[in-house]
Design an enzyme around this catalytic site. Sequence first.
Site, short mmCIF file in Angstrom:
data_model
loop_
_atom_site.label_atom_id
_atom_site.label_comp_id
_atom_site.label_asym_id
_atom_site.label_seq_id
_atom_site.Cartn_x
_atom_site.Cartn_y
_atom_site.Cartn_z
N ASN A 80 0.87 -1.18 0.00
CA ASN A 80 0.00 0.00 0.00
C ASN A 80 0.90 1.23 0.00
O ASN A 80 1.52 1.54 1.02
CB ASN A 80 -0.89 -0.03 1.26
CG ASN A 80 -1.70 1.24 1.42
OD1 ASN A 80 -1.83 2.03 0.49
ND2 ASN A 80 -2.24 1.44 2.61
N TRP A 81 0.96 1.89 -1.15
CA TRP A 81 1.87 3.04 -1.26
C TRP A 81 1.30 4.31 -0.62
O TRP A 81 1.97 5.33 -0.58
CB TRP A 81 2.21 3.30 -2.73
CG TRP A 81 3.16 2.30 -3.32
CD1 TRP A 81 3.72 1.22 -2.69
CD2 TRP A 81 3.69 2.29 -4.66
NE1 TRP A 81 4.55 0.54 -3.54
CE2 TRP A 81 4.55 1.19 -4.76
CE3 TRP A 81 3.51 3.11 -5.78
CZ2 TRP A 81 5.24 0.89 -5.94
CZ3 TRP A 81 4.18 2.81 -6.94
CH2 TRP A 81 5.04 1.71 -7.02
N GLU A 113 -5.20 -5.54 10.73
CA GLU A 113 -4.24 -4.46 10.94
C GLU A 113 -4.53 -3.74 12.25
O GLU A 113 -5.38 -2.84 12.29
CB GLU A 113 -4.35 -3.45 9.78
CG GLU A 113 -4.06 -4.04 8.43
CD GLU A 113 -3.49 -2.99 7.48
OE1 GLU A 113 -2.40 -3.22 6.96
OE2 GLU A 113 -4.13 -1.93 7.29
N GLY A 154 2.82 -1.26 4.29
CA GLY A 154 2.72 0.16 3.97
C GLY A 154 4.08 0.74 3.65
O GLY A 154 4.61 0.58 2.55
N GLY A 155 4.70 1.40 4.63
CA GLY A 155 5.94 2.13 4.41
C GLY A 155 7.02 1.32 3.70
O GLY A 155 7.68 1.81 2.77
C1 PEP Z 1 -0.85 -0.15 5.86
O1 PEP Z 1 -0.80 0.88 5.22
O2 PEP Z 1 -1.81 -0.92 5.72
C2 PEP Z 1 0.23 -0.46 6.77
C3 PEP Z 1 0.20 -1.59 7.44
O3 PEP Z 1 1.23 0.48 6.91
P1 PEP Z 1 2.67 0.27 7.61
O4 PEP Z 1 3.24 -1.02 7.06
O5 PEP Z 1 3.46 1.46 7.19
O6 PEP Z 1 2.44 0.17 9.07
#
Ligand code: PEP
Length: 267
Positions: free
Chosen positions: A12-13, A171, A236-237
């Site tokens: 997920n950008w 999440e 995400g990141g």
């Molecule tokens: C996300 O965007 O769903 C996510 C889990 O972000 P991150 O990996 O940056 O915590």
Amino acid sequence: MNGARPVIIAGNWKMNTTPDTAGGLAADIAAATTVQGVVRVICPPFVCLRAVREALQGTDVEVGAQNVHWEPAGAFTGEISAQMLVGLADWSIVGHSERRRDQGEDDVMIGRKIVRCMEAGLRPILCVGEQLDEREQGRAEATVRGQLDATIAEVRRLGIDLPSNLVIAYEPVWAIGTGKTARGSDAATMAQAIRTVLAENAVDAARIPVLYGGSVTSAAIDEFLNEPDIDGALVGGASLKVDEMAGIVARAGITAQARSGAAAGAA
Ligand code: PEP
């Protein structure tokens, strides 16, 4: 039984990259993650979908959107419908906690988004998860149950069964973008609770992939993929970093291989 479920790594950008930069990054990630048996999905911003789609032609990396609107069309300035994504995306995230928080999305809207995805042929990744205080008060499972029950009820109210190609991303909100991760065993307990709710709602829960999301990195992924109930990650990141994605998908490949070996042995 998890041999029947694919291993999925979805990136997920969020609100990063531009139409000029997205294609190159997607192509680099695709080239660095050619691992057998792992379903790879990149979810760039809407305006980058075409560039990413074109850059990924000839690879088996799939493209996803980060959101769709809950209505099929109409007076919703600035919004994007599921139908607008046909030909640009194969998947869409729905119910991400950042949208629940910033856009006030609730489970009824999210149920409708799943229906819109089904109509447009998009495979939904439904995000659920608890806040930190809910976990600390022992209410993590109840929170996720409430999210799922309300979402499924709305899908059913519209006369539709939950799609059999649904993917759930567990999440925990306190782990997203914070650098903190859940424990693998806690995430597995939540994945089991999610499948219990799905089964109660007459969904073939054993076939629904459950991903973990929340500060996943190449260093942290192992703990989650060691859990048979977890089928991959929503990243995400770290999904903006080629080396990180290479490490995450390489580790997912080990799980995919182990599962296909176990499934072949059982056959
Ligand atoms: C996300 O965007 O769903 C996510 C889990 O972000 P991150 O990996 O940056 O915590």
